[in-house]
Design a protein around this motif. Structure first.
Motif, PDB file in Angstrom:
ATOM      1  N   LEU A  95       8.653   2.107  -3.124  1.00  0.00           N
ATOM      2  CA  LEU A  95       7.394   1.465  -3.273  1.00  0.00           C
ATOM      3  C   LEU A  95       8.440   1.327  -4.833  1.00  0.00           C
ATOM      4  O   LEU A  95       7.466   0.759  -5.355  1.00  0.00           O
ATOM      5  CB  LEU A  95       6.628   2.452  -3.593  1.00  0.00           C
ATOM      6  CG  LEU A  95       5.679   2.264  -1.703  1.00  0.00           C
ATOM      7  CD1 LEU A  95       4.266   2.836  -2.659  1.00  0.00           C
ATOM      8  CD2 LEU A  95       5.204   0.768  -1.812  1.00  0.00           C
ATOM      9  N   ASN A  96       8.832   2.348  -5.036  1.00  0.00           N
ATOM     10  CA  ASN A  96       8.962   1.845  -7.034  1.00  0.00           C
ATOM     11  C   ASN A  96       9.908   1.216  -7.020  1.00  0.00           C
ATOM     12  O   ASN A  96      10.512   0.281  -7.979  1.00  0.00           O
ATOM     13  CB  ASN A  96       9.691   3.448  -7.736  1.00  0.00           C
ATOM     14  CG  ASN A  96       9.655   3.177  -8.359  1.00  0.00           C
ATOM     15  OD1 ASN A  96       8.307   3.167  -9.903  1.00  0.00           O
ATOM     16  ND2 ASN A  96      10.546   3.776  -9.360  1.00  0.00           N
ATOM     17  N   LYS A  97      10.917   0.558  -5.796  1.00  0.00           N
ATOM     18  CA  LYS A  97      11.861   0.269  -5.855  1.00  0.00           C
ATOM     19  C   LYS A  97      11.602  -1.150  -5.862  1.00  0.00           C
ATOM     20  O   LYS A  97      12.482  -2.281  -5.751  1.00  0.00           O
ATOM     21  CB  LYS A  97      13.667   0.444  -4.895  1.00  0.00           C
ATOM     22  CG  LYS A  97      14.260  -0.437  -5.085  1.00  0.00           C
ATOM     23  CD  LYS A  97      15.840   0.405  -4.421  1.00  0.00           C
ATOM     24  CE  LYS A  97      16.699  -0.690  -3.739  1.00  0.00           C
ATOM     25  NZ  LYS A  97      17.490  -0.583  -3.204  1.00  0.00           N
ATOM     26  N   GLY A 109       6.916   2.082 -22.141  1.00  0.00           N
ATOM     27  CA  GLY A 109       7.653   2.740 -21.178  1.00  0.00           C
ATOM     28  C   GLY A 109       6.765   1.832 -20.014  1.00  0.00           C
ATOM     29  O   GLY A 109       6.291   0.939 -20.153  1.00  0.00           O
ATOM     30  N   ASP A 110       7.009   2.041 -18.453  1.00  0.00           N
ATOM     31  CA  ASP A 110       6.943   1.008 -17.898  1.00  0.00           C
ATOM     32  C   ASP A 110       5.691   1.493 -16.802  1.00  0.00           C
ATOM     33  O   ASP A 110       5.408   2.000 -16.504  1.00  0.00           O
ATOM     34  CB  ASP A 110       8.425   0.667 -16.673  1.00  0.00           C
ATOM     35  CG  ASP A 110       7.707  -0.545 -15.355  1.00  0.00           C
ATOM     36  OD1 ASP A 110       7.223  -1.352 -16.096  1.00  0.00           O
ATOM     37  OD2 ASP A 110       9.036  -0.614 -15.065  1.00  0.00           O
ATOM     38  N   ARG A 111       4.913   0.426 -17.740  1.00  0.00           N
ATOM     39  CA  ARG A 111       3.110   0.177 -17.143  1.00  0.00           C
ATOM     40  C   ARG A 111       2.634  -0.940 -16.428  1.00  0.00           C
ATOM     41  O   ARG A 111       3.106  -2.430 -17.073  1.00  0.00           O
ATOM     42  CB  ARG A 111       2.209   0.642 -18.568  1.00  0.00           C
ATOM     43  CG  ARG A 111       3.010   1.924 -19.542  1.00  0.00           C
ATOM     44  CD  ARG A 111       2.046   1.953 -20.334  1.00  0.00           C
ATOM     45  NE  ARG A 111       2.909   3.048 -21.620  1.00  0.00           N
ATOM     46  CZ  ARG A 111       2.049   4.289 -21.242  1.00  0.00           C
ATOM     47  NH1 ARG A 111       0.706   4.403 -21.040  1.00  0.00           N
ATOM     48  NH2 ARG A 111       2.403   5.611 -22.202  1.00  0.00           N
ATOM     49  N   LEU A 112       1.534  -0.598 -15.896  1.00  0.00           N
ATOM     50  CA  LEU A 112       0.879  -2.060 -15.193  1.00  0.00           C
ATOM     51  C   LEU A 112       0.258  -2.221 -16.342  1.00  0.00           C
ATOM     52  O   LEU A 112      -0.111  -1.701 -17.237  1.00  0.00           O
ATOM     53  CB  LEU A 112      -0.267  -1.355 -14.177  1.00  0.00           C
ATOM     54  CG  LEU A 112      -0.787  -2.225 -13.567  1.00  0.00           C
ATOM     55  CD1 LEU A 112       0.058  -3.137 -12.094  1.00  0.00           C
ATOM     56  CD2 LEU A 112      -1.854  -1.572 -12.499  1.00  0.00           C
ATOM     57  N   PHE A 142       0.235  -0.812  -0.086  1.00  0.00           N
ATOM     58  CA  PHE A 142       0.220  -0.111   0.223  1.00  0.00           C
ATOM     59  C   PHE A 142       0.785   1.681  -0.052  1.00  0.00           C
ATOM     60  O   PHE A 142       1.837   0.624   0.431  1.00  0.00           O
ATOM     61  CB  PHE A 142      -0.870   0.050   1.115  1.00  0.00           C
ATOM     62  CG  PHE A 142       0.175  -0.246   2.246  1.00  0.00           C
ATOM     63  CD1 PHE A 142       0.291   1.088   3.618  1.00  0.00           C
ATOM     64  CD2 PHE A 142      -0.220  -1.891   2.666  1.00  0.00           C
ATOM     65  CE1 PHE A 142       1.047   0.697   4.487  1.00  0.00           C
ATOM     66  CE2 PHE A 142       1.004  -1.795   4.146  1.00  0.00           C
ATOM     67  CZ  PHE A 142       1.092  -0.815   4.948  1.00  0.00           C
ATOM     68  N   LEU A 143       0.211   2.838  -0.354  1.00  0.00           N
ATOM     69  CA  LEU A 143       0.998   3.907  -0.148  1.00  0.00           C
ATOM     70  C   LEU A 143      -0.222   4.314   0.691  1.00  0.00           C
ATOM     71  O   LEU A 143      -1.060   4.356   1.127  1.00  0.00           O
ATOM     72  CB  LEU A 143       0.267   4.286  -1.740  1.00  0.00           C
ATOM     73  CG  LEU A 143       1.294   5.755  -1.124  1.00  0.00           C
ATOM     74  CD1 LEU A 143       1.858   6.661  -1.503  1.00  0.00           C
ATOM     75  CD2 LEU A 143       0.418   6.902  -2.996  1.00  0.00           C
ATOM     76  N   LYS A 169       0.985   6.601 -10.252  1.00  0.00           N
ATOM     77  CA  LYS A 169       1.971   7.988 -10.848  1.00  0.00           C
ATOM     78  C   LYS A 169       2.555   8.743  -9.376  1.00  0.00           C
ATOM     79  O   LYS A 169       4.053   8.800  -9.387  1.00  0.00           O
ATOM     80  CB  LYS A 169       1.624   9.433 -11.212  1.00  0.00           C
ATOM     81  CG  LYS A 169       0.941   9.366 -13.244  1.00  0.00           C
ATOM     82  CD  LYS A 169       0.405  10.573 -13.269  1.00  0.00           C
ATOM     83  CE  LYS A 169       0.563  11.107 -15.196  1.00  0.00           C
ATOM     84  NZ  LYS A 169      -0.151  11.156 -15.320  1.00  0.00           N
ATOM     85  N   ARG A 170       1.574   7.850  -8.212  1.00  0.00           N
ATOM     86  CA  ARG A 170       2.234   8.431  -6.606  1.00  0.00           C
ATOM     87  C   ARG A 170       3.106   7.708  -5.917  1.00  0.00           C
ATOM     88  O   ARG A 170       4.244   7.537  -5.650  1.00  0.00           O
ATOM     89  CB  ARG A 170       1.380   8.401  -5.516  1.00  0.00           C
ATOM     90  CG  ARG A 170       0.584  10.026  -6.454  1.00  0.00           C
ATOM     91  CD  ARG A 170      -0.802  10.976  -5.234  1.00  0.00           C
ATOM     92  NE  ARG A 170      -0.560  10.300  -3.696  1.00  0.00           N
ATOM     93  CZ  ARG A 170      -1.035   9.611  -3.028  1.00  0.00           C
ATOM     94  NH1 ARG A 170      -2.707   9.503  -3.209  1.00  0.00           N
ATOM     95  NH2 ARG A 170      -0.792   9.085  -1.618  1.00  0.00           N
TER      96      ARG A 170
END
Length: 182
Positions: A53-55, A73-76, A12-13, A45-46
């Motif tokens: 979280l990105n790593k 690009g790197d997308r879901l 989660f964020l 984006k967040r």
């Protein structure tokens, strides 16, 4: 009737104001049934701007194939069957838990996990019947037993399903440890 343990994990964020579900993984101990879902409605984006979280979490999510990444690009990967709208995630999680006889929820450092799970349904007062009001904490159980050395997770750390599977490994280890020491 004996409780049926459901081990789970969420990614989660959180920003001090809200908890945005990224993914949830669940494993039912009695039959090994699993559930893995990724929130199609998450704030991508967040999450991508959040260094940790990105790593650690982003790489574990279903993403578009390499050949598409090179172009777009790197997308879901929104076409992946695990990627579902939040409402569908809530319905499937509810069904998974309520289809479990006398469910008992277990997680590692489970306080935030329980809030992320409960918020799928709105405020705590909207938690559906059949879903426990709390999550048992494997970390707390380890502390109670004197913090024995737990098995290392071999792979997939921060993938909610891999973490849920490892939560079951930890709990079973602690069960055996408790039997040996009493």
């Amino acid at each position: 009737m004996a409780k049926t343990r459901v081990f789970y994990d969420t990614e989660f964020l959180e920003d001090g104001k809200s908890i945005e579900l990224i993914s949830i993984g669940m494993v039912r101990e009695s039959d090994g049934k699993e559930l893995y879902l990724v929130n199609r409605d998450m704030p991508v984006k967040r999450i991508r701007k959040h260094p940790w979280l990105n790593k650690h979490v982003w790489p574990s999510l279903p993403r578009v194939p390499d050949e598409v990444r090179m172009t777009l690009g790197d997308r879901l990967n929104y076409a992946h069957p695990a990627v579902q709208p939040r409402a569908e995630i809530a319905a499937r999680v509810r069904r998974f838990i309520t289809d479990t006889p006398d469910p008992q929820l277990w997680a590692w450092y489970g306080a935030y996990d329980h809030v992320a799970l409960a918020w799928l349904f709105g405020p705590m007062s909207d938690l559906p019947n059949g879903i426990p009001m709390w999550t048992n904490d494997i970390r707390q159980e380890a502390e109670r037993l004197g913090n024995p050395q737990l098995p290392e997770q071999p792979r997939g750390e921060h993938n909610a399903l891999e973490d849920a599977r490892h939560n079951m490994v930890r709990a079973r280890f602690l069960d055996q440890y408790a039997q040996r020491t009493t």
